[in-house]
Design an enzyme around this catalytic site. Structure first.
Site, PDB file in Angstrom:
ATOM      1  N   GLU A 118      -3.317   6.558   7.889  1.00  0.00           N
ATOM      2  CA  GLU A 118      -4.086   7.525   7.116  1.00  0.00           C
ATOM      3  C   GLU A 118      -5.039   8.285   8.024  1.00  0.00           C
ATOM      4  O   GLU A 118      -5.476   7.772   9.060  1.00  0.00           O
ATOM      5  CB  GLU A 118      -4.905   6.829   6.019  1.00  0.00           C
ATOM      6  CG  GLU A 118      -4.078   6.231   4.912  1.00  0.00           C
ATOM      7  CD  GLU A 118      -4.930   5.560   3.853  1.00  0.00           C
ATOM      8  OE1 GLU A 118      -6.134   5.329   4.119  1.00  0.00           O
ATOM      9  OE2 GLU A 118      -4.411   5.248   2.775  1.00  0.00           O
ATOM     10  N   HIS A 158     -14.856  -3.817   8.662  1.00  0.00           N
ATOM     11  CA  HIS A 158     -14.100  -3.448   7.464  1.00  0.00           C
ATOM     12  C   HIS A 158     -14.277  -4.459   6.333  1.00  0.00           C
ATOM     13  O   HIS A 158     -13.502  -4.465   5.378  1.00  0.00           O
ATOM     14  CB  HIS A 158     -12.613  -3.271   7.765  1.00  0.00           C
ATOM     15  CG  HIS A 158     -12.329  -2.276   8.852  1.00  0.00           C
ATOM     16  ND1 HIS A 158     -12.587  -0.922   8.704  1.00  0.00           N
ATOM     17  CD2 HIS A 158     -11.827  -2.431  10.098  1.00  0.00           C
ATOM     18  CE1 HIS A 158     -12.246  -0.297   9.813  1.00  0.00           C
ATOM     19  NE2 HIS A 158     -11.789  -1.178  10.674  1.00  0.00           N
ATOM     20  N   LYS A 176       0.823  -1.203   0.000  1.00  0.00           N
ATOM     21  CA  LYS A 176       0.000   0.000   0.000  1.00  0.00           C
ATOM     22  C   LYS A 176       0.858   1.255   0.000  1.00  0.00           C
ATOM     23  O   LYS A 176       0.523   2.255  -0.631  1.00  0.00           O
ATOM     24  CB  LYS A 176      -0.943  -0.010   1.201  1.00  0.00           C
ATOM     25  CG  LYS A 176      -2.081  -1.017   1.100  1.00  0.00           C
ATOM     26  CD  LYS A 176      -3.013  -0.899   2.280  1.00  0.00           C
ATOM     27  CE  LYS A 176      -4.257  -1.764   2.103  1.00  0.00           C
ATOM     28  NZ  LYS A 176      -3.955  -3.186   2.051  1.00  0.00           N
ATOM     29  N   ARG A 180      -6.842  -8.166  -9.031  1.00  0.00           N
ATOM     30  CA  ARG A 180      -7.570  -9.422  -9.241  1.00  0.00           C
ATOM     31  C   ARG A 180      -9.032  -9.098  -9.503  1.00  0.00           C
ATOM     32  O   ARG A 180      -9.421  -7.935  -9.473  1.00  0.00           O
ATOM     33  CB  ARG A 180      -7.470 -10.297  -7.991  1.00  0.00           C
ATOM     34  CG  ARG A 180      -7.905  -9.554  -6.714  1.00  0.00           C
ATOM     35  CD  ARG A 180      -7.959 -10.430  -5.499  1.00  0.00           C
ATOM     36  NE  ARG A 180      -8.088  -9.695  -4.264  1.00  0.00           N
ATOM     37  CZ  ARG A 180      -9.192  -9.136  -3.805  1.00  0.00           C
ATOM     38  NH1 ARG A 180     -10.314  -9.218  -4.502  1.00  0.00           N
ATOM     39  NH2 ARG A 180      -9.211  -8.491  -2.644  1.00  0.00           N
TER      40      ARG A 180
END
Length: 676
Positions: free
Chosen positions: A200, A235, A116, A291
């Site tokens: 973040e 999540h 990430k 994917r």
């Protein structure tokens, strides 16, 4: 085009890929573990190869065994599905080295987007909007804490190599940062073999909107519009829909173009999903999944294209079937993920045999939509069948229900009806929870954000107001039928009343009380059946009403009249437990079984038990430790998710019964707590 491919996955995605292969005339090869020897995906393929033990690390994550299976079977290519090795660059490289085509992006693209932090840097260079945060290499806890303080709380900790909601923690205050970081790193290392994290700014009331992209080897890249995946728990996505509600044409185009720019930045090939987080009309890049996504069917329904077929054609070197100008949105589609889990217990996974499964009428997997024909109102993608077992080794998904309509309102109504028609007996499921979300004003009005479930928790988890009288009448009907009494039974059709003595009396009436236990609420219910010659009545809760019942002749189907109300439904009998499905609701009643159900593990006096099968990964107390109510005691892992078990009351730990690394069964006592 390929003649034979190996599907390096299991469950519904393996069945899904096999369906497209069958339609295109391509032979398919399944792989399976010890736990999946009789699985649906094995039967769906033309061949099957055993690759190891039940745990994923012993089978579906063993690169060398899958490569051996592909080469031995004569497969030309490998489709990784999603999850497992689908975004593993080592696996893609191993396929290439073995002369097999990896049906996915180039190794370099997987590597670029697999981290990430590295992906954020690439997106910054490509002018794709980013959320403020820290994505650096320095992972010292002190520096990470300083970066979080500088960004400002709340912040979101995310596993750099993660996905699927694993390795994520929201930190509201600085003093909670160290504990959250340790837990996040532990889960990241367990799930991905990499404990690096990024930080973040945590946006309040954001939407999760993603864009489906596709690119070929001829330099063409397109976006197949967007999906809203905001409705999540822990999540992880619960409901998805396409297109995302409320986006203007200009915003939809801007997001699509940004997603294509992200794909071009890494020379992408094949199917990919660029995920954005949105507040208002502002959107920020989160990550790119290299994917196919679980929720790809909603995109197939609104575009009319089979995305697996696109994957196969692109991997074979063919150009994309459509240009951007040729792609069109038609109608609306909503997908619901039907899981074996217990929403009321924090969505803990539930295991067990699927003793009874009945899905709504629908088309399975690909439909005529791939050829531009009419879309099916309901599509069902599933990797299990009645009689299969949901094990602790894999994701507990039972099925995906996809409802399609000309408008969002149409799709919503069809989804509601489809969920009402679902019947599952065995593990706990989230069917009722899904029904409540779909029926909620927030979801119906399109007021979507990732906090929808928590914000409406009181309503979504409120005590239900089900038609209990009707359900009890059907349970009594099924019990009477099982005993061979009354209308519709073989005894009632006998030529002589002496062949049906149970409820017939020469003089006077017959009374019998059925003791039921409502499994959901653990409440005892007494229903008295009265028969006075030709008149039948039921007494329940100080009410008495005329009662008649019948068995329709079809399996499990019953009808009854209670007073002036007529009800029909289905009853599945499992031992002395009667599972009743009527008026879109599900009930479970135990007949004459007054044994107390075990108390919830976290509310037991002096006893704490495992809420699900799993592994102990941390013991936070020792014998003699004094604890307050809510103090974390033991951390378990099930299906790669951590579950912390807290003290139900203040007291002293008398004995810890398991150590780190021990596997425990559902309901196993973990420790003894002496309450104050």
């Amino acid at each position: 085009m390929f003649n034979k491919i190996l599907i390096a996955n299991r469950g519904e995605i393996a069945c899904r890929v096999a369906a497209t292969c069958k339609r295109l005339g391509i032979a398919s090869v399944a792989v399976y573990s010890d736990a999946d020897a009789k699985a649906k995906h094995v039967a769906a393929c033309d061949e099957a190869v055993h690759i190891g033990g039940p745990a994923a690390a012993e089978s579906y994550l063993r690169i060398e065994r899958i490569i051996e299976a592909a080469r031995a079977s004569g497969a030309q290519a490998v489709h990784p599905g999603y999850g497992f090795l689908s975004e593993n660059e080592d696996f893609a490289e191993a396929c290439k080295a073995a002369g097999l085509v990896f049906i996915g992006p180039p190794v370099e693209a997987i590597a670029a987007m697999g981290s990430k932090a590295a992906a954020k840097a690439l997106m910054h260079a490509a002018a794709v909007p980013l959320v403020p945060g820290y994505h650096g290499d320095d992972q010292s806890p002190d520096l990470l804490r300083r970066e979080a303080d500088a960004i400002g709380y709340p912040v979101l900790l995310k596993a750099s190599a993660g996905g699927g909601g694993k390795g994520m923690r929201v930190v509201e205050r600085g003093e909670d940062f160290a504990a959250a970081l340790a837990s996040c790193k532990r889960e990241a290392a367990s799930s991905f073999g990499n404990d690096r994290v990024l930080i973040e700014k945590y946006l309040t009331r954001p939407r999760h909107v993603e864009v489906q992209v596709f690119a070929d080897t001829h330099g063409t890249a397109v976006y197949l519009f967007d999906r809203d995946c905001s409705v999540q728990r822990r999540h992880q996505k619960v409901l998805e829909e396409a297109p995302a509600p409320g986006l203007s044409d200009a915003l939809r185009r801007a997001m699509g173009e940004a997603a294509v720019a992200a794909a071009r930045a890494v020379d992408y090939v094949g199917a990919g999903t660029v995920e954005f987080i949105m507040t208002g009309d502002d959107f920020y890049f989160m990550e790119m999944n290299t994917r196919l996504q679980v929720e790809h069917p909603v995109t197939e329904m609104v575009t009319g294209h089979d995305l697996v077929e696109w994957q196969l054609r692109v991997a074979a070197g063919e150009p994309l079937p459509c240009t951007q100008q040729q792609l069109q949105l038609t109608g609306h589609a909503i997908e619901a993920r039907l899981y074996a889990e217990h929403p009321a217990r924090g969505f803990l996974p539930s295991t067990g045999t699927l003793k009874h499964v009945r899905m709504p009428d629908g088309v399975e997997f690909v439909t005529s939509a791939h050829a531009g024909g009419p879309r099916a109102p309901v599509r069902i993608d599933s990797g299990v069948r009645e009689g299969d077992t949901i094990t602790p080794f894999y994701d507990p998904m039972i099925a995906k229900l996809i409802a399609y309509g000309a408008s969002r309102t149409d799709a919503l109504q069809r989804m509601s009806r489809a969920l009402q028609a679902c019947e599952v007996v065995g593990p706990h499921t989230n069917v009722e929870f899904l029904r409540r979300i779909v029926a909620s004003e927030a979801f119906a009005s399109g007021d979507l954000d990732t906090g929808l479930i928590e914000r409406h928790r009181d309503a979504l988890f409120a005590p239900s107001h089900k038609p209990l009288d009707a359900a009890l009448a059907l349970a009594c009907a099924a019990l009477l039928e099982r005993e061979g009494n009354g209308e519709g039974s073989a005894a009632a059709r006998a030529s002589s009343p002496w062949d049906a003595l149970a409820h017939w009396r020469l003089n006077g009436d017959y009374r019998r009380t059925f003791n039921w236990n409502d499994v959901e609420s653990d409440v005892q219910l007494a229903v008295t059946f009265v028969r006075d010659r030709d008149v039948q009545e039921l007494e329940y809760a100080d009410r008495r009403a005329p009662f008649a019942w019948w068995a329709s002749g079809a399996p499990h189907e019953y009808g009854a009249t209670l007073g002036h109300t007529r009800v029909t439904g289905r009853v599945f009998i499992d031992g002395d437990t009667f599972h009743v499905f009527c008026r879109g609701e599900a009930f479970a009643f135990e007949w004459q079984n007054l044994l107390a159900h075990a108390a919830d593990a976290e509310h037991g006096e002096g006893r704490l038990t495992a809420p699900m099968p799993g592994k102990v990964i941390a013991v936070l107390v020792a014998s003699g430790t004094k604890v307050e109510k809510g103090t974390p005691l033991i951390v378990m892992e099930a299906m790669k998710m951590e579950h912390t078990i807290g003290a139900p009351a203040a007291g002293t730990v008398a004995e810890v019964l398991y150590e780190v690394g021990d596997q425990v069964a559902d309901g196993a006592q973990l420790l003894v707590l002496e309450s104050e």
